[in-house]
Scaffold this motif. Sequence first.
Motif, PDB file in Angstrom:
ATOM      1  N   ALA A 141       0.814  -1.193  -0.017  1.00 21.35           N
ATOM      2  CA  ALA A 141       0.076   0.035   0.234  1.00 21.35           C
ATOM      3  C   ALA A 141       0.865   1.167   0.120  1.00 21.35           C
ATOM      4  CB  ALA A 141      -0.824  -0.211   1.124  1.00 21.35           C
ATOM      5  N   ARG A 142       1.820   1.245   0.892  1.00 23.71           N
ATOM      6  CA  ARG A 142       2.979   2.488   0.928  1.00 23.71           C
ATOM      7  C   ARG A 142       3.195   2.696  -0.681  1.00 23.71           C
ATOM      8  NH1 ARG A 142       2.271   6.682   3.423  1.00 23.71           N
ATOM      9  NH2 ARG A 142       2.564   7.448   1.254  1.00 23.71           N
ATOM     10  N   GLY A 143       3.653   1.449  -1.276  1.00 30.46           N
ATOM     11  CA  GLY A 143       4.536   1.780  -2.606  1.00 30.46           C
ATOM     12  C   GLY A 143       3.657   2.351  -3.505  1.00 30.46           C
ATOM     13  N   MET A 144       2.064   1.914  -3.639  1.00 32.70           N
ATOM     14  CA  MET A 144       1.256   2.600  -4.434  1.00 32.70           C
ATOM     15  C   MET A 144       1.047   4.158  -3.917  1.00 32.70           C
ATOM     16  SD  MET A 144      -1.621  -0.427  -5.237  1.00 32.70           S
ATOM     17  CE  MET A 144      -2.054  -0.778  -3.407  1.00 32.70           C
ATOM     18  N   LEU A 145       0.895   4.239  -2.766  1.00 35.50           N
ATOM     19  CA  LEU A 145       0.906   5.816  -2.361  1.00 35.50           C
ATOM     20  C   LEU A 145       1.663   6.639  -2.522  1.00 35.50           C
ATOM     21  CD1 LEU A 145      -0.878   5.153   1.428  1.00 35.50           C
ATOM     22  CD2 LEU A 145      -2.096   5.714  -1.010  1.00 35.50           C
ATOM     23  N   ASP A 146       3.156   5.988  -2.259  1.00 40.61           N
ATOM     24  CA  ASP A 146       4.205   6.783  -3.120  1.00 40.61           C
ATOM     25  C   ASP A 146       4.275   7.175  -4.573  1.00 40.61           C
ATOM     26  OD1 ASP A 146       5.286   6.701  -0.550  1.00 40.61           O
ATOM     27  OD2 ASP A 146       6.676   4.946  -0.807  1.00 40.61           O
ATOM     28  N   ALA A 147       3.583   6.215  -5.178  1.00 41.64           N
ATOM     29  CA  ALA A 147       3.915   6.138  -6.634  1.00 41.64           C
ATOM     30  C   ALA A 147       2.670   7.396  -7.114  1.00 41.64           C
ATOM     31  CB  ALA A 147       3.475   5.036  -7.477  1.00 41.64           C
TER      32      ALA A 147
END
Length: 443
Positions: A141-147
């Motif tokens: 989830a954190r990776g998608m939010l970062d993107a």
Amino acid sequence: MLGEYPIVGRGAAEIATSVERAVGHGDLEPGQLLPPLRELARQLGVNPNTVAAAYRTLRERGVIETSGRRGSRVRSRPATTAREYSRLVVPPGVRDVASGNPDTALLPSLAEAFTVAAARADDHPDLYGEAPVEPELNRCARGMLDADGVPDGPLAVTSGALDAIERVLAARLKVGDAVAVEDPGWGSVLDLVPALGLRPVPVGVDDEGPLPGEVERALRAGARALVVTARAQNPTGAAVGAARARALRDVLAAHQETLVIEDDHGHGIVDLPLHTLAGATRSWAFVRSTAKAYGPDLRLAVLSGDAETVDRVQGRLRLGPGWVSKVLQRAVLHLWQGGAVDARQVSAAYGHRREALLAALAERGVAAQGRSGMNVWVPVPEETGVVARMLHAGWAVAPGARFRLDAPPGVRITVSTLTGDDIEAVADAVAAATGPAPARRYG
């Protein structure tokens, strides 16, 4: 004495509770006038200031409204009466384009995801005292939010977007605080705010989201929070664009103490880029739900925000449900990692139907909104007659009263299940329903 129901109590809290209980039980009806302050104070043998404090509490909770010399009366739609309970009953033989549900044909199969998640639980059962968020889900989830440009912040998992919004509001605000909300906007939020004892302040919306001038007005008037839908706004389909996001950030820059809650309603069903407001103020929360892309029964949302806000939410979760099922969390993780939903494909499917309906309505001289998502908003002269005429024509549309505070009348049409032939038929029905009523002939 008010009709057959006596208002009782000696303190302001007791009097307010007495009135609210009567409203909830139906002993006081919507629109019913309450006694003047001094009259009720005399009946109860209390100071008028005590009754004034009780009425103020009831106004802040959305139970009553006051109109100057005309006095105080029960709200026509009090906070104890959810808008969902006014949901249109769809008669047999009538097509439902009112529900707001996704196209089930575009939802992924859940069987494999839950099989994998359950097997993991069998091998390594989750027990009390473990982290509330599955570590791999947190990373994903954190990776998608970062993107998507959402600022770094801790994560919590809640039982859907509305659960997250409620917990953030409850964690950061106190009874009586004002909250700027989109108008028209998500009916559940419009109900939730007064139910928490908060005061909704309507903010107008166009295709690009909340109007900056109206947000500025609401914040200057004392609103302590702003709830914004990033994409696929319900009911209008608005999506915050780059220019609008900059304008809203400029407004928020002068109101750093404002709590900004951003609901990414269109995640997984919209391919428009996200232009987030997260981090524009000191206190913020960004909510991303699985409901629209993976199915409404998959009750999970990821919440990120500033450290203090997320910590308060996590603390309150520990005192209640504790955590959202790890089996559910791992099932969602499996869906994410396996690419179960192609947002571009789903967005294209909804977009084709939505654009076709907007074009068909325009050909018939009917203006409508629907920039993203699965809904089209049609402004109408008045709702009751239009909804009734649409039902007579075989179509159930959602009355705009479920989504409005001060905004003009409208109806919402969900395009999820519409085919090409359906679209022409719906457009014909809308044009007929919103046009002049046919002249009556008398024999």
